[in-house]
Design a protein around this motif. Structure first.
Motif: not given
Lengths: 244, 224
Positions: B213-224, A161-162, B156-158, A149-155
């Motif tokens: 649930l986990a996927t929705a969390q991950a998507l929300k995270l990527n939408m910022g 989560i992982l 998805v966003a990386s 990720f470019d954005d550290k916080r998102t990464g």
């Protein structure tokens, strides 16, 4: 308890605390490792079956134990970071991941060195070896995800989560691998049972296990402090520290 | 709009998009066939050897072609903003994700499971064994779609995430591979193979519950 913990949500305080922890645990870990290694590698009695090659146990076992322990603490930290949205815990997850990977790699490496004279082979697809190898890939996944990720916080959040998903999966992987192993081959590997080990060998081992834990805490605190400085690099308190 | 009608409509939409972009839908299938063809060429045309490897080859080909298909799972909807709009619409996020997982499984996994019939002529697999393999592949592909949904949502966003997919997906797939292998082993020796398949089904149901649930969390995270 929360009243007591509350000030440490401030990065400045957390930085000072982690440095204090590092200063306390680092000498402890070094002294413990020196005592444990010299005791274990020189003075402890040789194993009657495996002779001197069993001495690698004093490095192999602590690394293997804490490779799993670190993953657990990483998963718990990741879970808390996601639930309570604590930024500092996200950083701590990233601080732990490479250390855990290093412990896992040490455990695998010393294990294969030990396996060569004892089992006559560098590698067998035994349950413990396999789950340890997969653990190494899980650690690498957490760190690789953060790096992508470019954005550290998102990464950092994605890595959390992982880590949590991995924590759910680790027991499933462990037991399925164990089942797979018993399906294909009988129990041929002697396991290290705590009561079946002589006290003269147990003590250096215990010292090493505890001091590797101290080493993990010290390293984590150091990495945490460094990452914190980088994450907050535009803040005033960081500039003051760096200016000194 | 009720939840069930949303679910059906969203799946219908995915099918319509797939009908327009046929090449994307065909590529993983072609890749699957190519991987299967690679094995007889590298191992040699010896029938007994190939039939022993057949089930493993089917699984490896499935996982590899999933790695081709998975990055596209959310990428387009994420880029054109559809996902963000739907997330704002008040429908439960995990339902949106679940509908995507189901349509992905129908569109990308099911054709691969049918294509695994090619193992019978190409790798001289017995038809009876193939039917067991299909059962494990059906359940295993549900698992792969679920875990892959989490992985592809995380990435998805990386921009640099292409190679990371394998690192995220394969370690988590180890248990399902072990149980599938156990079922195939038992079937080869004509022993009862229901137990590992049942465990595989349990794992599939478990991941189908947790993954949205986990996927929705991950998507929300990527939408910022």
């Amino acid at each position: 308890m929360f009243k007591w913990l509350h000030p440490y949500a401030k990065p400045e305080k957390a930085y000072q605390l982690s440095l204090a922890f590092q200063r306390f645990f680092m000498p402890l870990a070094i002294c413990g490792l020196i005592v444990g290694c010299i005791w274990g590698l020189v003075f402890a009695p040789t194993d009657y079956q495996q002779s001197d090659s069993a001495r690698i146990m004093y490095i192999h076992v602590p690394a293997a134990i804490w490779s799993m322990g670190v993953y657990m603490s990483m998963g718990i930290a990741g879970f808390c970071a996601l639930v309570w949205q604590i930024k500092l815990l996200e950083i701590s997850v990233l601080a732990m991941a490479p250390i855990g990977a290093a412990f896992t790699a040490i455990a695998l490496f010393t294990g294969s060195l030990w396996g060569k004279p004892m089992w006559g082979t560098w590698w067998v697809w035994d349950a413990r070896l396999t789950s340890e190898l997969i653990l190494l890939f899980l650690y690498m996944g957490v760190f690789a995800l953060f790096q992508s990720f470019d954005d550290k916080r998102t990464g950092a959040k994605a890595a959390c989560i992982l880590a949590v998903i991995g924590m759910i999966n680790v027991p499933i992987i462990h037991y399925s691998v164990e089942w797979w192993n018993t399906l294909h081959q009988g129990a041929s590997i002697t396991k290290l049972d705590k009561p079946s080990i002589a006290p003269s060998m147990l003590w250096p081992l215990l010292i090493n296990i505890v001091s590797v834990l101290c080493l993990f805490i010290a390293f984590t605190c150091y990495r945490f402090a460094t990452e914190l400085l980088r994450a907050e690099s535009h803040r005033k308190w960081v500039l003051e520290i760096l200016g000194k | 709009m009720s939840f069930s009608s949303f679910f059906i409509q969203s799946i219908k939409r995915d099918f319509q998009i797939a009908a327009i972009q046929k090449h994307e839908f065909i590529l993983p299938v072609l890749f699957f066939i190519l991987v299967i063809v690679l094995f007889p060429i590298t191992v040699g045309p010896d029938g007994t050897m190939l039939s022993r490897l057949a089930s493993a080859v089917g699984w490896i080909a499935l996982i590899l072609s999933m790695l081709i298909a998975l990055p596209r799972m959310f990428a387009e909807d994420f880029e054109n903003g559809w996902l963000e709009q739907v997330f704002l619409s008040g429908v439960p996020h995990s339902l949106i994700v679940l509908s995507r997982i189901v349509s992905f499984w129908l569109l990308y996994c099911l054709p691969l499971v049918f294509c695994s019939f090619l193992l019978v002529p190409f790798m001289s697999m017995e038809v009876g064994l193939w039917s067991v393999l299909v059962q494990t592949l059906l359940l295993g592909s549900i698992l792969t779609a679920c875990l892959g949904a989490v992985a592809s949502a995380l990435l998805v966003a990386s921009r640099k995430g292409g190679g990371v997919m394998a690192l995220l997906l394969i370690p988590l797939l180890v248990p399902s591979l072990i149980f599938a292998g156990a079922a195939m082993d038992a079937a080869q020796q004509s022993l009862p193979y229901t137990a590992p398949i049942t465990i595989l089904a349990a794992l599939a149901v478990f991941s189908l519950t947790i993954a949205p649930l986990a996927t929705a969390q991950a998507l929300k995270l990527n939408m910022g």
